[in-house]
Design a protein around this motif. Structure first.
Motif, PDB file in Angstrom:
ATOM      1  N   VAL A   6      37.675 104.810-167.567  1.00 24.34           N
ATOM      2  CA  VAL A   6      36.346 104.293-167.851  1.00 24.34           C
ATOM      3  C   VAL A   6      36.014 104.611-169.304  1.00 24.34           C
ATOM      4  CG1 VAL A   6      33.917 104.437-167.229  1.00 24.34           C
ATOM      5  CG2 VAL A   6      35.656 104.590-165.449  1.00 24.34           C
ATOM      6  N   ARG A   7      35.747 103.561-170.072  1.00 26.75           N
ATOM      7  CA  ARG A   7      35.483 103.709-171.502  1.00 26.75           C
ATOM      8  C   ARG A   7      34.041 103.276-171.809  1.00 26.75           C
ATOM      9  NH1 ARG A   7      39.205 104.031-175.392  1.00 26.75           N
ATOM     10  NH2 ARG A   7      40.773 103.182-173.985  1.00 26.75           N
ATOM     11  N   PRO A   8      33.154 104.233-172.085  1.00 28.56           N
ATOM     12  CA  PRO A   8      31.786 103.876-172.476  1.00 28.56           C
ATOM     13  C   PRO A   8      31.780 103.242-173.871  1.00 28.56           C
ATOM     14  CG  PRO A   8      31.895 106.124-171.630  1.00 28.56           C
ATOM     15  CD  PRO A   8      33.307 105.673-171.866  1.00 28.56           C
ATOM     16  N   VAL A   9      31.073 102.120-173.990  1.00 32.90           N
ATOM     17  CA  VAL A   9      30.993 101.408-175.267  1.00 32.90           C
ATOM     18  C   VAL A   9      29.548 101.017-175.546  1.00 32.90           C
ATOM     19  CG1 VAL A   9      33.358 100.520-175.149  1.00 32.90           C
ATOM     20  CG2 VAL A   9      31.497  99.171-174.193  1.00 32.90           C
ATOM     21  N   ASP A  10      29.225 100.857-176.830  1.00 37.44           N
ATOM     22  CA  ASP A  10      27.849 100.479-177.184  1.00 37.44           C
ATOM     23  C   ASP A  10      27.614  98.981-177.097  1.00 37.44           C
ATOM     24  OD1 ASP A  10      29.277  99.678-179.408  1.00 37.44           O
ATOM     25  OD2 ASP A  10      28.006 100.697-180.855  1.00 37.44           O
ATOM     26  N   ASN A  11      28.680  98.192-177.057  1.00 36.35           N
ATOM     27  CA  ASN A  11      28.537  96.731-177.011  1.00 36.35           C
ATOM     28  C   ASN A  11      28.993  96.163-175.668  1.00 36.35           C
ATOM     29  OD1 ASN A  11      31.232  97.306-177.342  1.00 36.35           O
ATOM     30  ND2 ASN A  11      31.606  95.722-178.862  1.00 36.35           N
ATOM     31  N   PHE A  12      28.648  96.837-174.585  1.00 36.70           N
ATOM     32  CA  PHE A  12      29.067  96.426-173.246  1.00 36.70           C
ATOM     33  C   PHE A  12      28.526  95.050-172.890  1.00 36.70           C
ATOM     34  CE2 PHE A  12      28.109  96.130-168.685  1.00 36.70           C
ATOM     35  CZ  PHE A  12      29.386  96.244-168.174  1.00 36.70           C
ATOM     36  N   LYS A  13      29.408  94.227-172.330  1.00 33.78           N
ATOM     37  CA  LYS A  13      29.013  92.932-171.786  1.00 33.78           C
ATOM     38  C   LYS A  13      29.450  92.909-170.329  1.00 33.78           C
ATOM     39  CE  LYS A  13      28.912  90.349-175.957  1.00 33.78           C
ATOM     40  NZ  LYS A  13      29.681  90.060-177.086  1.00 33.78           N
ATOM     41  N   GLN A  14      28.500  92.655-169.450  1.00 40.57           N
ATOM     42  CA  GLN A  14      28.798  92.640-168.023  1.00 40.57           C
ATOM     43  C   GLN A  14      29.870  91.595-167.727  1.00 40.57           C
ATOM     44  OE1 GLN A  14      25.349  92.309-165.565  1.00 40.57           O
ATOM     45  NE2 GLN A  14      26.450  92.887-163.730  1.00 40.57           N
ATOM     46  N   PRO A  15      30.834  91.940-166.852  1.00 37.33           N
ATOM     47  CA  PRO A  15      31.891  90.984-166.526  1.00 37.33           C
ATOM     48  C   PRO A  15      31.316  89.757-165.827  1.00 37.33           C
ATOM     49  CG  PRO A  15      31.971  92.881-165.058  1.00 37.33           C
ATOM     50  CD  PRO A  15      30.940  93.176-166.098  1.00 37.33           C
ATOM     51  N   ASN A  16      31.993  88.636-166.011  1.00 38.07           N
ATOM     52  CA  ASN A  16      31.592  87.422-165.325  1.00 38.07           C
ATOM     53  C   ASN A  16      32.843  86.746-164.778  1.00 38.07           C
ATOM     54  OD1 ASN A  16      32.766  85.678-167.339  1.00 38.07           O
ATOM     55  ND2 ASN A  16      31.033  86.153-168.645  1.00 38.07           N
ATOM     56  N   GLY A  17      32.670  85.672-164.100  1.00 34.24           N
ATOM     57  CA  GLY A  17      33.798  84.984-163.473  1.00 34.24           C
ATOM     58  C   GLY A  17      34.840  84.469-164.435  1.00 34.24           C
ATOM     59  N   HIS A  18      34.535  84.471-165.725  1.00 35.34           N
ATOM     60  CA  HIS A  18      35.484  83.981-166.717  1.00 35.34           C
ATOM     61  C   HIS A  18      36.299  85.097-167.356  1.00 35.34           C
ATOM     62  CE1 HIS A  18      33.676  80.064-166.321  1.00 35.34           C
ATOM     63  NE2 HIS A  18      32.494  80.607-166.525  1.00 35.34           N
ATOM     64  N   SER A  19      35.798  86.352-167.242  1.00 31.99           N
ATOM     65  CA  SER A  19      36.486  87.442-167.922  1.00 31.99           C
ATOM     66  C   SER A  19      37.099  88.464-166.971  1.00 31.99           C
ATOM     67  CB  SER A  19      35.500  88.164-168.848  1.00 31.99           C
ATOM     68  OG  SER A  19      34.450  88.752-168.092  1.00 31.99           O
ATOM     69  N   TYR A  20      36.727  88.409-165.699  1.00 37.76           N
ATOM     70  CA  TYR A  20      37.190  89.417-164.740  1.00 37.76           C
ATOM     71  C   TYR A  20      36.928  88.878-163.352  1.00 37.76           C
ATOM     72  CZ  TYR A  20      37.145  93.779-162.026  1.00 37.76           C
ATOM     73  OH  TYR A  20      37.379  94.750-161.090  1.00 37.76           O
ATOM     74  N   ASP A  21      37.847  89.104-162.413  1.00 38.45           N
ATOM     75  CA  ASP A  21      37.555  88.738-161.036  1.00 38.45           C
ATOM     76  C   ASP A  21      37.359  90.006-160.211  1.00 38.45           C
ATOM     77  OD1 ASP A  21      37.531  86.171-159.201  1.00 38.45           O
ATOM     78  OD2 ASP A  21      38.411  87.831-158.084  1.00 38.45           O
ATOM     79  N   HIS A  22      38.442  90.699-159.861  1.00 40.86           N
ATOM     80  CA  HIS A  22      38.287  91.943-159.111  1.00 40.86           C
ATOM     81  C   HIS A  22      39.558  92.764-159.160  1.00 40.86           C
ATOM     82  CE1 HIS A  22      40.274  89.508-155.968  1.00 40.86           C
ATOM     83  NE2 HIS A  22      40.629  90.660-155.428  1.00 40.86           N
ATOM     84  N   VAL A  23      39.428  94.021-158.765  1.00 42.78           N
ATOM     85  CA  VAL A  23      40.572  94.888-158.552  1.00 42.78           C
ATOM     86  C   VAL A  23      40.561  95.223-157.063  1.00 42.78           C
ATOM     87  CG1 VAL A  23      39.319  97.013-159.124  1.00 42.78           C
ATOM     88  CG2 VAL A  23      41.794  96.971-159.315  1.00 42.78           C
ATOM     89  N   ALA A  24      41.745  95.268-156.449  1.00 38.44           N
ATOM     90  CA  ALA A  24      41.852  95.533-155.017  1.00 38.44           C
ATOM     91  C   ALA A  24      42.441  96.922-154.787  1.00 38.44           C
ATOM     92  CB  ALA A  24      42.730  94.475-154.354  1.00 38.44           C
ATOM     93  N   LEU A  25      41.766  97.694-153.938  1.00 33.39           N
ATOM     94  CA  LEU A  25      42.208  99.036-153.594  1.00 33.39           C
ATOM     95  C   LEU A  25      42.593  99.068-152.118  1.00 33.39           C
ATOM     96  CD1 LEU A  25      39.280 101.016-155.261  1.00 33.39           C
ATOM     97  CD2 LEU A  25      41.448 100.322-156.303  1.00 33.39           C
ATOM     98  N   LEU A  26      43.776  99.571-151.816  1.00 34.12           N
ATOM     99  CA  LEU A  26      44.196  99.749-150.428  1.00 34.12           C
ATOM    100  C   LEU A  26      43.713 101.110-149.953  1.00 34.12           C
ATOM    101  CD1 LEU A  26      47.891  98.512-150.457  1.00 34.12           C
ATOM    102  CD2 LEU A  26      45.946  97.409-149.371  1.00 34.12           C
ATOM    103  N   VAL A  27      43.151 101.148-148.747  1.00 37.07           N
ATOM    104  CA  VAL A  27      42.679 102.413-148.183  1.00 37.07           C
ATOM    105  C   VAL A  27      43.337 102.646-146.834  1.00 37.07           C
ATOM    106  CG1 VAL A  27      40.474 102.394-149.413  1.00 37.07           C
ATOM    107  CG2 VAL A  27      40.629 101.329-147.165  1.00 37.07           C
ATOM    108  N   SER A  28      43.500 103.910-146.470  1.00 36.69           N
ATOM    109  CA  SER A  28      44.151 104.231-145.202  1.00 36.69           C
ATOM    110  C   SER A  28      43.186 104.198-144.030  1.00 36.69           C
ATOM    111  CB  SER A  28      44.829 105.602-145.292  1.00 36.69           C
ATOM    112  OG  SER A  28      43.882 106.594-145.626  1.00 36.69           O
TER     113      SER A  28
END
Length: 130
Positions: A59-81
């Motif tokens: 996790v990288r804190p930045v001063d110019n954060f732009k919230q992700p949208n459907g064009h720049s990010y979809d999702h990350v999938a985590l497998l759980v037991s």
């Protein structure tokens, strides 16, 4: 090339919302925080949450954060037991909104999953192992 797993994911967050990241990833999801001292001392520009012995979320804190949208990010999938039913109960009890529930096809096949957004708009799939 013989890839075994995803090593890490890098996420940017607003620099003034570090506590929100800790609350969500450590307190709610239960991931151990790493590199906090190195981050706070300025030796590293990010801190991490340990998912497994071989994977982390940086996790990288930045001063110019732009919230992700459907064009720049979809999702990350985590497998759980644990079962998705148990995960869903835990998330709801913590006040986390379930975005959707599916049985998506992924690298390990089809299995129940819930999707939630972290405090910064990143969509996370939490998927039961088959």
């Amino acid at each position: 090339m013989n890839v075994q797993a995803i090593d890490h994911v890098n996420l940017r967050i607003p620099e003034d919302r570090i506590d929100d990241a800790i609350e969500f990833y450590s307190v709610i999801l239960g991931f151990e925080m790493e590199n906090r001292v190195l981050f706070e001392s300025g030796e590293k520009s990010f801190f991490s949450f340990r998912l497994t012995d071989t994977s982390v979320v940086h996790v990288r804190p930045v001063d110019n954060f732009k919230q992700p949208n459907g064009h720049s990010y979809d999702h990350v999938a985590l497998l759980v037991s644990e079962s998705v039913k148990d995960v869903k109960r835990q998330l709801i009890n913590a006040g986390v909104e379930i975005e959707r529930e599916l049985e998506p096809l992924g690298a390990t096949g089809v299995a129940p999953a819930v999707y939630v957004k972290d405090p910064f708009g990143y969509l996370i799939e939490i998927k039961e192992t088959n």
